[in-house]
Design a protein around this motif. Sequence first.
Motif, short mmCIF file in Angstrom:
data_model
loop_
_atom_site.label_atom_id
_atom_site.label_comp_id
_atom_site.label_asym_id
_atom_site.label_seq_id
_atom_site.Cartn_x
_atom_site.Cartn_y
_atom_site.Cartn_z
N ASN A 42 0.80 -0.92 0.10
CA ASN A 42 0.31 -0.38 0.32
C ASN A 42 0.86 1.21 -0.25
O ASN A 42 0.71 2.00 -0.73
N MET A 43 2.28 1.13 0.09
CA MET A 43 2.95 2.36 0.13
C MET A 43 3.44 2.54 -1.05
O MET A 43 4.78 3.20 -1.29
N GLY A 44 3.81 1.54 -2.18
CA GLY A 44 3.93 1.43 -3.51
C GLY A 44 4.46 0.24 -3.81
O GLY A 44 4.03 -0.90 -3.11
N THR A 45 4.86 0.03 -5.90
CA THR A 45 5.37 -0.91 -5.55
C THR A 45 7.30 -0.62 -5.67
O THR A 45 7.67 0.25 -5.78
N PHE A 46 7.69 -1.22 -5.28
CA PHE A 46 9.19 -1.60 -5.18
C PHE A 46 10.15 -2.73 -6.16
O PHE A 46 9.33 -3.90 -6.22
N ARG A 47 10.25 -2.13 -7.23
CA ARG A 47 11.28 -2.92 -8.88
C ARG A 47 12.64 -3.25 -8.36
O ARG A 47 13.34 -2.19 -8.27
N GLY A 48 12.66 -4.26 -8.42
CA GLY A 48 14.57 -4.27 -8.51
C GLY A 48 14.91 -4.58 -6.90
O GLY A 48 14.76 -4.02 -6.07
N LEU A 49 15.99 -4.90 -7.11
CA LEU A 49 16.66 -5.21 -5.40
C LEU A 49 17.22 -3.21 -4.68
O LEU A 49 17.10 -3.17 -4.17
N ASP A 50 17.78 -2.42 -5.99
CA ASP A 50 17.59 -0.73 -5.26
C ASP A 50 16.19 -0.95 -4.49
O ASP A 50 16.34 -0.33 -2.67
N GLU A 51 15.36 -0.74 -4.70
CA GLU A 51 14.00 -0.19 -4.46
C GLU A 51 13.89 -0.86 -3.67
O GLU A 51 13.24 -0.91 -2.55
N ILE A 52 13.76 -2.69 -3.72
CA ILE A 52 13.52 -3.45 -2.39
C ILE A 52 14.31 -2.95 -1.41
O ILE A 52 13.74 -2.80 0.07
#
Length: 114
Positions: A35-45
């Motif tokens: 609910n805080m957003g979508t996180f893609r890939g290693l850096d964002e995760i």
Amino acid sequence: MTTKEILDHHWDAFTTQDLDMVMEDYDEGSVVITNMGTFRGLDEIEGLFTNIFDEFSQAGSTAELEMEEIEGDTAYIVWHGETPDNDYAFCTDTFRIEDGVITMQTFAGDVQPK
């Protein structure tokens, strides 16, 4: 590794706030939807978990697993927790695990500020 082994590894990493260990469960193609957003890939995760661990590493914080269900490459957990800042009364995560990697994860929770 099996879905169960990855799930156990991930929960252990989460509850000990071990960022390196939790990041072992993802790769560059992984996606975490919250609910805080979508996180893609290693850096964002990694950024997502850095923020989460900042909160859960505070003294008195807890996270307790209530249930888990595993069906093939999909795992579902229900958990609750508490930090000095928030009550995590009811939280769920769903994981799709392929070839030993969490490729897709969703999170939803009833998080109330104290």
